[in-house]
Design a protein around this motif. Structure first.
Motif, PDB file in Angstrom:
ATOM      1  N   GLN A  59      36.855 -57.361  45.269  1.00 45.47           N
ATOM      2  CA  GLN A  59      35.678 -56.502  45.371  1.00 45.47           C
ATOM      3  C   GLN A  59      35.963 -55.100  44.860  1.00 45.47           C
ATOM      4  O   GLN A  59      37.085 -54.762  44.506  1.00 45.47           O
ATOM      5  CB  GLN A  59      35.206 -56.446  46.835  1.00 45.47           C
ATOM      6  N   LEU A  77      35.514 -50.725  45.151  1.00 46.15           N
ATOM      7  CA  LEU A  77      36.044 -49.704  46.051  1.00 46.15           C
ATOM      8  C   LEU A  77      34.922 -49.197  46.945  1.00 46.15           C
ATOM      9  O   LEU A  77      34.011 -48.524  46.486  1.00 46.15           O
ATOM     10  CB  LEU A  77      36.635 -48.555  45.235  1.00 46.15           C
ATOM     11  N   GLN A 127      39.132 -51.877  49.737  1.00 49.49           N
ATOM     12  CA  GLN A 127      38.959 -52.837  48.648  1.00 49.49           C
ATOM     13  C   GLN A 127      39.207 -54.233  49.209  1.00 49.49           C
ATOM     14  O   GLN A 127      40.344 -54.611  49.481  1.00 49.49           O
ATOM     15  CB  GLN A 127      39.931 -52.543  47.502  1.00 49.49           C
ATOM     16  N   TYR A 177      39.280 -45.355  50.815  1.00 48.20           N
ATOM     17  CA  TYR A 177      38.424 -46.406  50.292  1.00 48.20           C
ATOM     18  C   TYR A 177      38.953 -47.747  50.803  1.00 48.20           C
ATOM     19  O   TYR A 177      40.131 -47.892  51.121  1.00 48.20           O
ATOM     20  CB  TYR A 177      38.438 -46.436  48.753  1.00 48.20           C
TER      21      TYR A 177
END
Lengths: 118, 112
Positions: free
Chosen positions: A41, A43, A37, A35
Motif C-alpha cells: 500500500q 504511505l 505503509q 507514516y
C-alpha cells in the motif's frame, strides 16, 4: 546523526499488547513525520510535528495511537492494545522545514519499523 | 482537498522503454510536487521535484511534466533499466509548514 534512525527494525507482538516505536531524526531538522505503509500500500499519514507548534494528529487512525516528540528531537509512536490490522511498516521522516518559509520540503526517511501483530 | 491520486498501481516495462506514472491533485494551494523512489526494505528517497511555475523538469533519465490547469503531473523514466525497478510515490505539499501528502504508489518492474 547522518540519517534518520528507527528502532526496532522489526517487532513481533501479540494482539492486545502495547508497542513503542522510536525515531531519531537528523540533527537540526525541525519537522518530523510518521507514516504507515501496509503491505503493498501507499504511505498513510499519521502525525506531523513542526517545531514548537501543536502536532497535526489528523491521520492517527484511533485513540490507541499516540506520539510524542521530546525536546524537539526524538519521537516515540505508541500503539496501545495492538490489533492485527496494525501490522505494517511504520516510517518516520524528518525535514528542515520552517513555518512560513517557502522552499523545498524534502523528507528524509528512515528504513522503517516493521510491526507484526499475531 | 488533501488527496493526491496516482496511477497506475503497477507497471511492467521492457528494458530501454519509457515508464510513465501519473498523478492528480485537488488542492490548488499545493506548491511543491516531489517524486520519491523506494526500494524493498528501504525508506522512500527523493528522486526529483517540481514547482508549479515550470511545466517540465529533467534530471538525467527522469522528467516531471506539470500541467497546472489540469492539476496533473507525471513522471517519465526514459531508457528504463532493471535497476529502476522500485515503488514510486508522487507527493504534494504547500508552503507554511504543512504536511506532505503522498499518492498510493506505483510498483515498477523493468524486464531485462
Amino acid at each position: 546523526g547522518a540519517g534518520v534512525s528507527q528502532s526496532p527494525s522489526n517487532k513481533v507482538t501479540e494482539k492486545g499488547k502495547d508497542v513503542e516505536l522510536r525515531c531519531d531524526p537528523i540533527s537540526g531538522h525541525t519537522a518530523l513525520y510518521w507514516y504507515r505503509q501496509s503491505l503493498g500500500q501507499g504511505l498513510e499519514f499519521l502525525i506531523y510535528f513542526q517545531g514548537n507548534s501543536a502536532p497535526d494528529k489528523s491521520g492517527l487512525p484511533s485513540d490507541r495511537f499516540s506520539a510524542e516528540r521530546t525536546g524537539g528531537s526524538v519521537s516515540t509512536l505508541t500503539i496501545q492494545r495492538t490489533q492485527q490490522e496494525d501490522s505494517a511498516v511504520y516510517l518516520c521522516a524528518s525535514s528542515f522545514w520552517r513555518q512560513g518559509v517557502s522552499g523545498a520540503n524534502v523528507l528524509t526517511f528512515g528504513a522503517g519499523s516493521r510491526l507484526t501483530v499475531l | 482537498q488533501q488527496q493526491v491520486k496516482q496511477s497506475p498501481q503497477s507497471l511492467i516495462v521492457q528494458k530501454g522503454g519509457i515508464s510513465i506514472i501519473n498523478c492528480a491533485y485537488e488542492n490548488t494551494a499545493f506548491d511543491y510536487f516531489p517524486w520519491y523512489q523506494q526500494f524493498p526494505g528501504k525508506g522512500p528517497a527523493l528522486l526529483i521535484a517540481i514547482r508549479p511555475d515550470v511545466s517540465e523538469k529533467k534530471e538525467g533519465r527522469f522528467t516531471i511534466s506539470f500541467n497546472k490547469s489540469a492539476k496533473q503531473f507525471s513522471l517519465h523514466i526514459m531508457d528504463s533499466q532493471p535497476g529502476d525497478s522500485a515503488t514510486y510515490f508522487c507527493a504534494a505539499s504547500r508552503a507554511g509548514g504543512f504536511k506532505t501528502i503522498f499518492g498510493a504508489g506505483t510498483r515498477l518492474f523493468v524486464k531485462a
